[in-house]
Design a protein around this motif. Structure first.
Motif, PDB file in Angstrom:
ATOM      1  N   GLU A 204      28.205 -10.661  58.829  1.00 51.66           N
ATOM      2  CA  GLU A 204      28.622 -12.006  59.242  1.00 51.66           C
ATOM      3  C   GLU A 204      27.424 -12.765  59.806  1.00 51.66           C
ATOM      4  O   GLU A 204      26.613 -12.221  60.547  1.00 51.66           O
ATOM      5  N   HIS A 205      27.313 -14.053  59.461  1.00 50.17           N
ATOM      6  CA  HIS A 205      26.196 -14.849  59.949  1.00 50.17           C
ATOM      7  C   HIS A 205      26.638 -16.298  60.153  1.00 50.17           C
ATOM      8  O   HIS A 205      27.592 -16.778  59.532  1.00 50.17           O
TER       9      HIS A 205
ATOM     10  N   THR B 190      18.066 -11.431  63.056  1.00 44.60           N
ATOM     11  CA  THR B 190      19.507 -11.590  62.875  1.00 44.60           C
ATOM     12  C   THR B 190      20.151 -11.669  64.240  1.00 44.60           C
ATOM     13  O   THR B 190      19.806 -10.895  65.136  1.00 44.60           O
TER      14      THR B 190
ATOM     15  N   THR C 257      31.011 -19.219  61.013  1.00 47.31           N
ATOM     16  CA  THR C 257      30.301 -18.201  60.256  1.00 47.31           C
ATOM     17  C   THR C 257      30.826 -18.175  58.824  1.00 47.31           C
ATOM     18  O   THR C 257      31.717 -18.940  58.461  1.00 47.31           O
TER      19      THR C 257
ATOM     20  N   ARG D 270      23.361 -11.088  66.654  1.00 44.53           N
ATOM     21  CA  ARG D 270      24.491 -10.154  66.646  1.00 44.53           C
ATOM     22  C   ARG D 270      25.664 -10.625  67.501  1.00 44.53           C
ATOM     23  O   ARG D 270      26.806 -10.434  67.141  1.00 44.53           O
TER      24      ARG D 270
ATOM     25  N   TYR E  66      20.255 -10.128  69.818  1.00 40.49           N
ATOM     26  CA  TYR E  66      19.755 -10.301  68.456  1.00 40.49           C
ATOM     27  C   TYR E  66      18.839  -9.148  68.078  1.00 40.49           C
ATOM     28  O   TYR E  66      18.389  -8.365  68.929  1.00 40.49           O
TER      29      TYR E  66
ATOM     30  N   LYS F 284      18.169 -19.905  56.415  1.00 36.53           N
ATOM     31  CA  LYS F 284      18.432 -18.724  57.240  1.00 36.53           C
ATOM     32  C   LYS F 284      18.116 -19.063  58.687  1.00 36.53           C
ATOM     33  O   LYS F 284      17.011 -19.510  59.012  1.00 36.53           O
TER      34      LYS F 284
END
Length: 456
Positions: free
Chosen positions: A226-227, A178, A255, A180, A197, A279
């Motif tokens: 949030e991504h 993920t 995002t 950050r 990350y 992803k």
């Protein structure tokens, strides 16, 4: 690792809590700075509270970690000089605590000089620092990941979405679980990009800075929920200021919550990467003095009804027309009508029952006709890339596909149409194309691909 508060004329006390098994929680008092901190440690199952470092003034916050499953992996914050409120010195202005599960804070005010303790493969097992009436400085003791027996998460399957930009600089890549935060330096182009990350060990890690030291600094901090869903920008040739290269001119990050940017100058060839139904698990590129090129790694998140990893690689273009979907085993030939844009597309393919089938014509009858016949069974479709754009003339007002280029395992079939607008592409590594979908009316409004993963 410690931020020194020695400028403070008020006598500060140096303290060191030592090293423990883990941390169970902490209590923070805050105003426009950190007034005090007290930590609850664990020593082989026994709770041990530290002394209070500072004075208990202001608002109080107590954090209880989910012991023993949750543990601290990083802290970051701000420190700065204060010359009012009866203070004349340097203090810790804010603290944020990051565990393997969530983030706590920020406590205090995020103002001044930023600091962080990026920890790779470890956890925080103790604190040290300086304090007086407030917290002047803070540092950490770290236990390595080998001692805590943490195993890495299995790496996802990576699909390469391709790369946009120039061929200068050196290649790099960062893969993660993920992302950050991102730090982007920019001016007339993108000078550099750097990421924080969560890696395969669930540890927060800072990447290297990819690019040079010029430009203005912008920081994008993502919430825990949030991504990134879309990254787009521009690249172009630069032949002035003693530069002769193709570089990334701008980046915009979208995002599931908001849009950041654009950073840099929106000039040149536009590109776009969408992560819808996918992803994001990596960023790669090329860089030297500047950010020369950028690309992305993704993995699939969609599973079909029979358990195979059949998924959409997204859809590019406009929202007009009617939707359509063609699934196949192997593509045999394509007929494309094109001019200033793509008028229509039609396919002959082997369907899932092994029968040769001609699809309907998706789009209108305008334009010149081009036919692409694949060398079956040795040649197969690998990917499609092209451009889409808004059209506001010739009696039409909408977004359509402007050009298409077909890539097979053997060759590339020219761009059909006009290469103008926003560039798009689909992943080319680790997938087999088993369908084409889109939207069409008088023209080809949008196009997407269906794929199967070819990776084990």
């Amino acid at each position: 690792m410690e931020d020194d508060g020695s400028q403070n004329p008020v006598a500060s006390i140096t303290w060191d809590d030592g090293v423990y098994s883990t941390i169970r929680g902490f209590v923070v008092y805050e105003r426009e700075w950190i007034c005090s901190i007290q930590i609850e440690y664990d020593e082989n199952g026994e709770s041990i509270w530290s002394p209070t470092h500072g004075e208990n003034e202001g608002s109080v916050s107590e954090v209880v970690l989910d012991y023993p499953d949750e543990y601290l992996i990083s802290i970051y914050g701000y420190y700065g000089s204060i010359h009012n409120w009866g203070i004349n010195g340097t203090v810790i202005r804010s603290l944020t605590f990051q565990t393997n599960i969530r983030s706590y804070g920020p406590f205090g005010i995020e103002d001044g000089n930023k600091f962080s303790f990026p920890i790779t493969g470890g956890k925080i097992v103790g604190f040290h620092g300086k304090s007086s009436r407030f917290l002047n400085a803070i540092g950490v003791h770290v236990e390595t990941i080998q001692k805590i027996g943490l195993q890495p998460e299995p790496q996802p399957k990576h699909l390469n979405m391709g790369i946009c930009g120039g061929k200068g600089g050196d290649p790099w890549e960062d893969t993660f679980q993920t992302i950050r935060r991102l730090v982007i330096y920019h001016g007339l182009w993108i000078d550099s990009i750097q990421m924080e990350y969560e890696d395969e060990y669930q540890m927060l890690v800072w990447s290297e800075k990819h690019g040079g030291d010029g430009g203005f600094r912008s920081e994008v901090v993502l919430d825990l929920d949030e991504h990134l869903v879309l990254v787009h920008g521009y690249y172009s040739d630069i032949h002035k200021w003693e530069i002769d290269a193709t570089v990334i001119r701008s980046l915009t990050l979208e995002t599931n919550k908001r849009t950041y940017g654009p950073f840099g100058i929106e000039d040149g060839t536009q590109f776009s990467f969408s992560f819808k139904g996918l992803k994001l698990v990596g960023i790669h590129g090329r860089s030297g003095w500047y950010l020369d090129a950028i690309g992305f790694y993704v993995h699939t998140t969609q599973i079909n009804e029979i358990g195979c990893e059949k998924f959409s690689l997204g859809e590019w273009g406009g929202e007009g027309g009617d939707p359509w979907n063609e699934s196949f085993r192997t593509m045999r030939q394509l007929v494309i009508n094109h001019g200033q844009w793509i008028d229509s597309i039609q396919m002959e393919y082997e369907d899932e029952n092994g029968e040769l089938v001609w699809s309907e014509k998706h789009g209108g009858n305008g334009g010149s006709q081009s036919e692409v016949v694949l060398d079956f069974p040795d040649e197969h479709l690998v990917t499609i890339h092209g451009y889409y754009d808004d059209i506001h003339n010739w009696g039409f007002d909408g977004t359509v596909i402007r050009s298409l280029t077909l890539e097979t395992n053997k060759r590339s079939y020219r761009p059909f149409g006009v290469e103008n607008g926003t560039k798009f592409s689909f992943p080319t590594v680790g997938v087999k194309v088993v369908g084409i979908h889109g939207r069409s009316g008088v023209y080809l409004d949008a196009i997407g691909l269906l794929a199967l993963s070819t990776q084990d």
